[in-house]
Design a protein around this motif. Structure first.
Motif, PDB file in Angstrom:
ATOM      1  N   TYR A 219       0.847  -1.191   0.000  1.00 48.26           N
ATOM      2  CA  TYR A 219       0.000   0.000   0.000  1.00 48.26           C
ATOM      3  C   TYR A 219       0.879   1.236   0.000  1.00 48.26           C
ATOM      4  N   ARG A 220       0.289   2.342  -0.409  1.00 46.69           N
ATOM      5  CA  ARG A 220       0.959   3.633  -0.270  1.00 46.69           C
ATOM      6  C   ARG A 220      -0.016   4.616   0.347  1.00 46.69           C
ATOM      7  N   VAL A 221       0.501   5.556   1.092  1.00 54.60           N
ATOM      8  CA  VAL A 221      -0.314   6.547   1.788  1.00 54.60           C
ATOM      9  C   VAL A 221      -0.225   7.891   1.065  1.00 54.60           C
ATOM     10  N   VAL A 222      -1.377   8.484   0.824  1.00 52.93           N
ATOM     11  CA  VAL A 222      -1.456   9.861   0.347  1.00 52.93           C
ATOM     12  C   VAL A 222      -1.853  10.708   1.555  1.00 52.93           C
ATOM     13  N   GLU A 223      -0.925  11.528   2.014  1.00 54.24           N
ATOM     14  CA  GLU A 223      -1.132  12.263   3.269  1.00 54.24           C
ATOM     15  C   GLU A 223      -2.155  13.378   3.084  1.00 54.24           C
ATOM     16  N   ARG A 224      -3.202  13.331   3.917  1.00 50.82           N
ATOM     17  CA  ARG A 224      -4.259  14.332   3.860  1.00 50.82           C
ATOM     18  C   ARG A 224      -4.771  14.609   5.279  1.00 50.82           C
ATOM     19  N   ALA A 225      -4.155  15.553   5.967  1.00 52.04           N
ATOM     20  CA  ALA A 225      -4.590  15.933   7.319  1.00 52.04           C
ATOM     21  C   ALA A 225      -5.776  16.882   7.178  1.00 52.04           C
ATOM     22  N   THR A 226      -6.942  16.331   6.968  1.00 55.56           N
ATOM     23  CA  THR A 226      -8.111  17.124   6.586  1.00 55.56           C
ATOM     24  C   THR A 226      -8.598  18.056   7.682  1.00 55.56           C
ATOM     25  N   TRP A 227      -8.305  17.749   8.939  1.00 55.25           N
ATOM     26  CA  TRP A 227      -8.812  18.559  10.045  1.00 55.25           C
ATOM     27  C   TRP A 227      -7.983  19.838  10.244  1.00 55.25           C
ATOM     28  N   LYS A 228      -6.883  19.955   9.550  1.00 54.54           N
ATOM     29  CA  LYS A 228      -5.981  21.086   9.763  1.00 54.54           C
ATOM     30  C   LYS A 228      -6.181  22.221   8.776  1.00 54.54           C
ATOM     31  N   ASP A 229      -6.770  21.937   7.607  1.00 53.37           N
ATOM     32  CA  ASP A 229      -6.742  22.914   6.529  1.00 53.37           C
ATOM     33  C   ASP A 229      -7.971  22.752   5.638  1.00 53.37           C
ATOM     34  N   ALA A 230      -8.714  23.830   5.467  1.00 57.91           N
ATOM     35  CA  ALA A 230      -9.916  23.782   4.636  1.00 57.91           C
ATOM     36  C   ALA A 230      -9.581  23.426   3.195  1.00 57.91           C
ATOM     37  N   ALA A 231      -8.444  23.896   2.696  1.00 57.99           N
ATOM     38  CA  ALA A 231      -8.049  23.586   1.323  1.00 57.99           C
ATOM     39  C   ALA A 231      -7.803  22.089   1.142  1.00 57.99           C
ATOM     40  N   VAL A 232      -7.213  21.469   2.155  1.00 59.86           N
ATOM     41  CA  VAL A 232      -6.981  20.024   2.101  1.00 59.86           C
ATOM     42  C   VAL A 232      -8.309  19.282   2.115  1.00 59.86           C
ATOM     43  N   ARG A 233      -9.266  19.765   2.907  1.00 59.34           N
ATOM     44  CA  ARG A 233     -10.585  19.128   2.931  1.00 59.34           C
ATOM     45  C   ARG A 233     -11.254  19.196   1.562  1.00 59.34           C
ATOM     46  N   GLU A 234     -11.145  20.333   0.914  1.00 54.01           N
ATOM     47  CA  GLU A 234     -11.767  20.473  -0.404  1.00 54.01           C
ATOM     48  C   GLU A 234     -11.077  19.576  -1.424  1.00 54.01           C
ATOM     49  N   GLU A 235      -9.767  19.450  -1.295  1.00 56.30           N
ATOM     50  CA  GLU A 235      -9.030  18.550  -2.181  1.00 56.30           C
ATOM     51  C   GLU A 235      -9.459  17.099  -1.945  1.00 56.30           C
ATOM     52  N   MET A 236      -9.662  16.768  -0.674  1.00 54.46           N
ATOM     53  CA  MET A 236     -10.067  15.412  -0.318  1.00 54.46           C
ATOM     54  C   MET A 236     -11.464  15.096  -0.834  1.00 54.46           C
ATOM     55  N   ALA A 237     -12.304  16.107  -0.996  1.00 52.72           N
ATOM     56  CA  ALA A 237     -13.668  15.902  -1.468  1.00 52.72           C
ATOM     57  C   ALA A 237     -13.711  15.232  -2.834  1.00 52.72           C
ATOM     58  N   ARG A 238     -12.631  15.369  -3.606  1.00 44.64           N
ATOM     59  CA  ARG A 238     -12.576  14.722  -4.911  1.00 44.64           C
ATOM     60  C   ARG A 238     -12.473  13.209  -4.785  1.00 44.64           C
ATOM     61  N   VAL A 239     -11.982  12.758  -3.624  1.00 43.19           N
ATOM     62  CA  VAL A 239     -11.878  11.317  -3.368  1.00 43.19           C
ATOM     63  C   VAL A 239     -13.058  10.839  -2.543  1.00 43.19           C
ATOM     64  N   ASN A 240     -13.302  11.527  -1.433  1.00 44.75           N
ATOM     65  CA  ASN A 240     -14.370  11.169  -0.503  1.00 44.75           C
ATOM     66  C   ASN A 240     -15.228  12.410  -0.260  1.00 44.75           C
ATOM     67  N   PRO A 241     -16.477  12.411  -0.712  1.00 43.70           N
ATOM     68  CA  PRO A 241     -17.328  13.594  -0.544  1.00 43.70           C
ATOM     69  C   PRO A 241     -17.504  14.024   0.908  1.00 43.70           C
ATOM     70  N   MET A 242     -17.248  13.118   1.852  1.00 45.58           N
ATOM     71  CA  MET A 242     -17.326  13.485   3.262  1.00 45.58           C
ATOM     72  C   MET A 242     -16.123  14.310   3.715  1.00 45.58           C
ATOM     73  N   ARG A 243     -15.113  14.423   2.837  1.00 46.05           N
ATOM     74  CA  ARG A 243     -13.912  15.213   3.125  1.00 46.05           C
ATOM     75  C   ARG A 243     -13.156  14.657   4.334  1.00 46.05           C
ATOM     76  N   GLN A 244     -13.164  13.364   4.494  1.00 49.54           N
ATOM     77  CA  GLN A 244     -12.568  12.740   5.670  1.00 49.54           C
ATOM     78  C   GLN A 244     -11.610  11.621   5.260  1.00 49.54           C
ATOM     79  N   VAL A 245     -10.689  11.337   6.165  1.00 47.99           N
ATOM     80  CA  VAL A 245      -9.849  10.152   6.065  1.00 47.99           C
ATOM     81  C   VAL A 245     -10.202   9.241   7.250  1.00 47.99           C
ATOM     82  N   PRO A 246      -9.944   7.932   7.086  1.00 52.24           N
ATOM     83  CA  PRO A 246      -9.319   7.281   5.947  1.00 52.24           C
ATOM     84  C   PRO A 246     -10.279   7.043   4.785  1.00 52.24           C
ATOM     85  N   ALA A 247      -9.689   6.988   3.607  1.00 49.04           N
ATOM     86  CA  ALA A 247     -10.386   6.531   2.410  1.00 49.04           C
ATOM     87  C   ALA A 247      -9.414   5.595   1.696  1.00 49.04           C
ATOM     88  N   LEU A 248      -9.888   4.443   1.344  1.00 49.93           N
ATOM     89  CA  LEU A 248      -9.014   3.407   0.783  1.00 49.93           C
ATOM     90  C   LEU A 248      -9.457   3.063  -0.632  1.00 49.93           C
TER      91      LEU A 248
END
Length: 218
Positions: A29-58
């Motif tokens: 496996y490989r990890v794509v680091e996304r500390a979603t609770w720290k940065d609104a921009a990271v949350r919005e980026e994460m929304a492209r993977v998981n609409p809940m804007r949360q990790v983990p997403a596998l």
């Protein structure tokens, strides 16, 4: 499964329990680091993977997306039945496994959506301390309930072999109000999480992804 897994997560987050499971399973496996609770921009980026804007997403080797930590851990364990990371469908331990996986997820883990950003629910700054205090009390009470009803069946919750339930418990119990509060609320479970902490196959993972730094227990 030659493509391996892609895990969106962050150090110190719930994704570490998934990383621990994949490590014990020996899965690439490989990890794509996304500390979603720290940065609104990271949350919005994460929304492209998981609409809940949360990790983990596998992302599974098939390309399918899995979210929700308890579901991910159960899927991984069930997919490799001989690993012992979850009791089989016919095991008398299966109800216990499902109950406490769901309990940690629904009753405890879910509260960190609030605690990670109190302003999500606080109408003004004066409410923040109250919400923080009451969510901490609720978490502690839930640990107390689990401690009273989920006596370990061996070194770990389900027997003498580590399961994904133990991994989940060990990671989530490290979050605020942190381990000292957990030990006080559920002293019967202290040995379980300490055994997971000491699991030699996970030593390198803990050191990199959730280190036992000074004062980590609270």
């Amino acid at each position: 499964m030659s493509r391996g897994y892609v895990l969106y997560g962050a150090a110190g987050s719930g994704s570490v329990a998934v990383e621990a499971a994949l490590t014990l399973l020996g899965e690439p496996y490989r990890v794509v680091e996304r500390a979603t609770w720290k940065d609104a921009a990271v949350r919005e980026e994460m929304a492209r993977v998981n609409p809940m804007r949360q990790v983990p997403a596998l992302i599974l080797p098939t390309g399918e997306l899995m979210t929700e930590s308890a579901a991910i851990l159960t899927l991984l364990a069930d997919g490799c039945a001989d690993s012992g990371l979850a009791p089989g469908l016919e095991s008398p331990m299966r109800p216990r496994f499902l109950r406490w996986m769901s309990f940690i997820s629904a009753q405890i883990y879910s509260l960190y959506w609030v605690r990670d950003d109190i302003t999500r629910l606080a109408a003004d700054a004066g409410h923040e301390a109250v919400i923080r205090e009451r969510t901490a009390a609720r978490i502690t009470d839930c640990w107390r309930i689990m401690g009273e009803q989920a006596a370990p069946a061996g070194r770990f919750l389900l027997g003498d072999e580590v399961s994904v339930l133990d991994l989940y418990l060990a990671v989530v119990s490290r979050w605020g109000p942190r381990r000292k509060s957990f030990y006080a609320a559920a002293p019967g479970l202290a040995g379980v999480v300490r055994a997971v902490d000491a699991e030699p196959r996970l030593a390198a993972l803990w050191a990199e992804r959730f280190p036992f730094a000074e004062g980590w227990e609270g």
